[in-house]
Each structure stands twice: as structure tokens, then as C-alpha cells.
Enzyme design. Structure first.
Site, short mmCIF file in Angstrom:
data_model
loop_
_atom_site.label_atom_id
_atom_site.label_comp_id
_atom_site.label_asym_id
_atom_site.label_seq_id
_atom_site.Cartn_x
_atom_site.Cartn_y
_atom_site.Cartn_z
N LYS A 38 0.81 -1.22 0.00
CA LYS A 38 0.00 0.00 0.00
C LYS A 38 0.84 1.27 0.00
CE LYS A 38 -3.96 -0.34 2.51
NZ LYS A 38 -4.73 -0.50 3.74
N GLU A 170 2.00 -2.72 26.29
CA GLU A 170 3.14 -1.97 25.73
C GLU A 170 2.75 -0.51 25.49
OE1 GLU A 170 4.89 -4.05 22.33
OE2 GLU A 170 6.39 -4.72 23.76
P1 FAD Z 1 2.47 -6.60 8.99
O1 FAD Z 1 3.87 -6.55 9.47
O2 FAD Z 1 1.45 -5.85 9.74
O3 FAD Z 1 2.47 -6.12 7.47
C1 FAD Z 1 1.34 -6.08 6.64
C2 FAD Z 1 1.69 -5.20 5.44
O4 FAD Z 1 0.63 -5.29 4.49
C3 FAD Z 1 1.82 -3.72 5.80
O5 FAD Z 1 3.00 -3.20 5.24
C4 FAD Z 1 0.58 -3.08 5.19
O6 FAD Z 1 0.79 -1.75 4.78
C5 FAD Z 1 0.32 -4.00 4.01
N1 FAD Z 1 -1.08 -4.00 3.59
C6 FAD Z 1 -2.17 -4.22 4.36
N2 FAD Z 1 -3.28 -4.18 3.62
C7 FAD Z 1 -2.90 -3.93 2.35
C8 FAD Z 1 -3.60 -3.79 1.13
N3 FAD Z 1 -4.92 -3.90 1.05
N4 FAD Z 1 -2.88 -3.54 0.01
C9 FAD Z 1 -1.53 -3.44 0.05
N5 FAD Z 1 -0.82 -3.57 1.19
C10 FAD Z 1 -1.49 -3.81 2.33
N6 FAD Z 1 5.01 -9.37 17.59
C11 FAD Z 1 6.16 -9.87 18.10
O7 FAD Z 1 6.63 -10.92 17.64
N7 FAD Z 1 6.82 -9.21 19.10
C12 FAD Z 1 6.39 -8.03 19.60
O8 FAD Z 1 7.01 -7.47 20.50
C13 FAD Z 1 5.19 -7.47 19.08
N8 FAD Z 1 4.75 -6.27 19.52
C14 FAD Z 1 3.65 -5.70 18.94
C15 FAD Z 1 3.27 -4.42 19.35
C16 FAD Z 1 2.20 -3.78 18.77
C17 FAD Z 1 1.83 -2.40 19.21
C18 FAD Z 1 1.45 -4.45 17.75
C19 FAD Z 1 0.27 -3.78 17.09
C20 FAD Z 1 1.81 -5.75 17.35
C21 FAD Z 1 2.91 -6.37 17.93
N9 FAD Z 1 3.34 -7.65 17.51
C22 FAD Z 1 4.50 -8.19 18.04
C23 FAD Z 1 2.62 -8.39 16.47
C24 FAD Z 1 3.27 -8.17 15.10
O9 FAD Z 1 3.38 -6.80 14.84
C25 FAD Z 1 2.48 -8.83 13.97
O10 FAD Z 1 2.24 -10.17 14.29
C26 FAD Z 1 3.28 -8.73 12.66
O11 FAD Z 1 3.36 -7.39 12.25
C27 FAD Z 1 2.64 -9.57 11.55
O12 FAD Z 1 3.40 -9.48 10.38
P2 FAD Z 1 2.69 -9.50 8.97
O13 FAD Z 1 3.78 -9.58 7.96
O14 FAD Z 1 1.64 -10.54 8.94
O15 FAD Z 1 1.93 -8.11 8.88
#
Ligand code: FAD
Length: 404
Positions: A38, A170
Site C-alpha cells: 500500500k 506496551e
Molecule cells: P504486517 O507486518 O502488519 O504487514 C502487513 C503489510 O501489508 C503492511 O505493510 C501493510 O501496509 C500492508 N497491507 C495491508 N493491507 C494492504 C492492502 N490492502 N494492500 C496493500 N498492502 C497492504 N510481535 C512480536 O513478535 N513481538 C512483539 O514485541 C510485538 N509487539 C507488537 C506491538 C504492537 C503495538 C502491535 C500492534 C503488534 C505487535 N506484535 C508483536 C505483532 C506483530 O506486529 C504482527 O504479528 C506482525 O506485524 C505480523 O506481520 P505480517 O507480515 O503478517 O503483517
């Protein structure tokens, strides 16, 4: 011969890990590699609580995608994914369409509001850079406005956090450090400020060791956080929330309500028609969607069962990154039609929840850690995630080095 097309959706932890591995593993002549995201930047979802509270500038929590991918190898498409037509092997974008032979879905999560009325309309979420920036500004605006009003509205200074899970705790840690700064900056009496955490479960940090939970709760209470444990949010309204404990209802007036109590997989996955539980697809041991051997689903959109307790692993960045590596290896095997795919087995090194800049609690390699030691480890974990995706250069640029 037509080259297969590999498309990765989402440049979060899972997606970026998969792409940065695939760009090394797959030769130019073997397949085309496309990454769709995105934004032109990646953000550290695990740092958003800091950006939301205002203890870390949001630019520190993001970096350009083009800086970590091999732009001669990967075609980066800055676009919003609208839907996935799995039977036609097509991705519908806000502007255009893409075809794929192999797909990696790593689109992260959406907030799970459990159907609680008013949350979508009135509560803030800690979900992405835009949301974090808006929440930080909103809180600051309340402090800035308080003294300008003839009749003081104390509810401007009341902040409700829904959920005392990992994210909620957090965020509270950062908020507890940020509030004294805001009070100084805007001449607000600290005693007027309320930070209230509402948690429906019988404990804060469910799943954490009781000693760590006690440490975290005591630490936050000392800094002024009020906990309402075993209390459910029934409704969120324009000027606060309605909660219930043992059938006794209470209204809490607050101009800031933050919902941090759970996530579900990105709704695009549900809408695509994959079998799912709350937007998470139970993938096979090679991370493929059921009946779709060409679709790999990783990160918060996937569901992997922890056989030891027969329950799903919680969605974490740690697992998303490990899945990104396995998905990349398995796609390389599929593209070449050679070798054996790797089964995904999470290697949980530990979990550390920060309690602000200089304190934290967690389990690392099976051992309990608290205080500055835990805080140091948390920063090492954050730096390691940068190292794995972008190498030492990215750690130098974005890493956390203020240890004590
Ligand atoms: P994400 O890293 O969230 O990435 C998803 C990507 O997809 C983003 O770049 C987004 O822009 C993109 N996207 C979404 N929708 C669309 C669309 N329609 N079109 C194009 N692009 C899109 N986990 C840990 O292991 N340790 C921690 O300490 C921890 N702390 C956390 C603290 C907070 C405040 C939060 C909110 C979460 C935390 N987590 C932690 C959980 C962790 O952040 C998630 O599990 C992780 O980000 C998942 O990775 P992902 O690749 O699935 O998604």
C-alpha cells in the site's frame, strides 16, 4: 519458455522477509518477482505503540521498501490490494490487475472488535503509521486544549485503553512515560490525568507467567495507570465507554478510547473465499492454503497450530518472519520442481513486552526476565528484525541503541 510470476502481497515482517530471501534464491531467468504494498515504506508494526504515544517519531518506525529490496530483481508496485481472485490467479488492485503463478499473502491484520457497538466509530487503533500519527496528535490536542476552556473538561485528560494484552500493556508503558512530559509542556496538573485500562479476561497479559504479570501491573500502577480487570467494554460512545463487571454497568467519560484487544486476519483473505477462522487461514505444513498449492499464506493472515497445547500460535512478528523464510524456500522448490519443501516449525526464542523505554518483562530462552535486562533484550530483538531484513546498514540507521 514463459517465466513463472511470483507475487508477494504486503511488505510487512512476513512479506519483506520472503522477498529479500527470494531475490537471493531465485535467478533472473527462473521467475519474475513482484512485491505489492500500500505504501512505499515498511513500518515496524511492533513499534507502533511508541509512535502512537508520541515517545518515538513515526519516521523512526518506518523505512523505504526500495532501500531493502534488490530493485533490479524485484518489481515493486505501490498499490492497494482490493481483492484476490484465486480461481483466476489474479489480484485486483485499486488501479489495475496482476496475474500470478505463485502467491504469498502477507497482508497483516485488522482489529477484532467482537461486534462491540461504537468501537469502529469512536475508538482509535494502533494499526499503522496513519493511525499512530492520528492518535498521538489527538492526545496532544486534548492536553493543548484543556487550559484554553473556561469550564475545564477533565474527560479530555482521560484515556481508556481497551485490552491488557501484549499491545495494550506496551502502549500503557509508553503512555505512562509520555503523560508527565505532556503535563509539563501544557501546564496540566498530573493529578487530573486518568489512564484507565479495561480488560475482560481475569488477568492482565493472559498467557504470561503470573510473576511477570504482577511486575508489569505494579510498574504501571505506580506510574498512575488504573486497571479494571475482569471488566468488559459493552459499548463505546462519543464521550467514553460503558463497561460491565458482574452485571454492574458503569460509564467512564473519556475523550480518548484506544482499542488494543485483539486482531483478525486481513479481511481480503476472508473475502477471497479461503476457509478461515477470523480471517486467518489454517495453512498446511508447507504454509500453503488448503486446496491451493500455489498460494502461501504467512504472518497474521495465517493460522498455525501449536501441537503441544492444541491451540493456534498467537500472531507475532517473530513467526511472520520465520514463515517468510520458509515460504521463500518452498517457492524456490516449486518453481524449480526440484528438491523437497521444508515443513514450517516455529522456533520461539522468547517474548518480551516493553513497559516504556527502560523496563520490560518477558521470557527469553525459557527464562523469566524483568527490568533493564529485559528492556535491553527487547531492543536487541527489535534490532535483530532490522538486521534480518536490511542488514547492518539498516540497524545503524533505525536501530535502538539507548539502552540505559
Ligand atoms: P504486517 O507486518 O502488519 O504487514 C502487513 C503489510 O501489508 C503492511 O505493510 C501493510 O501496509 C500492508 N497491507 C495491508 N493491507 C494492504 C492492502 N490492502 N494492500 C496493500 N498492502 C497492504 N510481535 C512480536 O513478535 N513481538 C512483539 O514485541 C510485538 N509487539 C507488537 C506491538 C504492537 C503495538 C502491535 C500492534 C503488534 C505487535 N506484535 C508483536 C505483532 C506483530 O506486529 C504482527 O504479528 C506482525 O506485524 C505480523 O506481520 P505480517 O507480515 O503478517 O503483517
Amino acid at each position: 519458455l514463459r517465466k513463472p510470476k511470483i507475487v508477494v502481497l504486503g511488505a510487512g515482517y512476513g512479506g519483506l522477509m520472503a522477498v529479500t530471501r527470494l531475490q537471493k534464491m531465485i535467478g533472473v531467468n527462473e521467475a519474475d518477482l513482484t512485491l505489492v504494498n500500500k505504501n512505499d515504506y515498511h513500518y515496524e508494526t511492533t513499534w507502533l505503540h511508541e509512535a502512537s504515544a508520541g515517545t518515538l517519531h513515526h519516521d523512526k518506525a518506518r523505512y523505504q521498501v526500495k532501500d531493502v529490496i534488490d530493485n533490479s530483481r524485484v518489481k515493486f508496485v505501490k498499490e492497494t490490494v482490493v481483492s484476490i481472485k484465486k480461481d483466476e490467479k489474479k489480484i485486483v488492485l485499486a488501479n489495475g490487475e496482476l496475474e500470478y503463478d505463485y502467491l504469498v499473502i502477507s497482508l497483516g491484520s485488522h482489529p477484532e472488535t467482537f461486534g462491540i457497538k461504537g468501537l469502529k466509530e469512536y475508538a482509535f487503533g494502533i494499526t499503522n503509521i496513519n493511525a499512530a500519527r492520528q492518535l498521538r496528535e489527538h492526545i496532544e490536542y486534548q492536553f493543548a486544549t484543556y487550559n484554553t476552556e473556561e469550564v475545564k473538561r477533565d474527560q479530555r485528560l482521560a484515556i481508556v485503553v481497551g485490552g491488557a494484552g501484549f499491545t495494550g500493556i506496551e502502549f500503557l508503558g509508553e503512555l505512562a512515560n509520555r503523560v508527565p512530559e505532556l503535563c509539563r509542556e501544557y501546564d496540566v496538573d498530573h493529578k487530573k490525568v486518568r489512564i484507565i485500562c479495561v480488560e475482560a479476561a481475569p488477568t492482565a497479559l493472559p498467557g504470561f507467567d503470573p510473576e511477570l504479570v504482577e511486575y508489569a501491573v505494579n510498574h504501571l500502577e505506580r506510574k498512575g495507570v488504573e486497571f479494571k480487570i475482569g471488566t468488559a467494554i459493552k459499548e463505546c460512545v462519543e464521550d467514553g465507554i460503558i463497561v460491565a463487571k458482574d452485571d454492574v454497568m458503569e460509564e467512564i467519560k473519556a475523550d480518548t478510547v484506544v482499542w488494543a484487544a485483539g486482531v483478525r486476519g486481513n479481511s481480503i483473505v476472508e473475502e477471497a473465499g479461503f476457509e478461515n477462522m477470523r480471517g486467518r487461514v489454517k495453512v498446511d505444513s508447507y504454509l500453503r492454503a488448503p486446496n491451493h498449492e500455489d498460494v502461501f499464506i504467512i504472518g497474521d493472515c495465517s493460522l498455525v497450530i501449536n501441537e503441544e497445547i492444541n491451540r493456534p500460535y498467537p500472531p507475532t512478528a517473530q513467526i511472520a518472519m520465520q514463515q517468510g523464510i520458509t515460504a521463500a524456500k518452498n517457492i524456490a522448490v516449486a518453481v524449480r520442481d526440484q528438491g523437497e519443501m521444508e515443513e514450517f516449525k516455529p522456533d520461539i526464542k522468547g517474548t518480551v513486552a516493553s513497559l516504556g523505554e527502560d523496563d520490560a518483562v518477558g521470557m527469553v530462552f525459557g527464562k523469566k526476565v524483568m527490568g533493564t535486562k529485559a528492556s535491553f533484550m527487547k531492543k536487541m530483538i527489535d534490532n535483530r528484525a532490522l538486521l534480518m531484513v536490511g542488514g547492518a546498514g539498516l540497524v545503524v540507521k533505525k536501530g535502538k541503541f539507548k539502552f540505559f
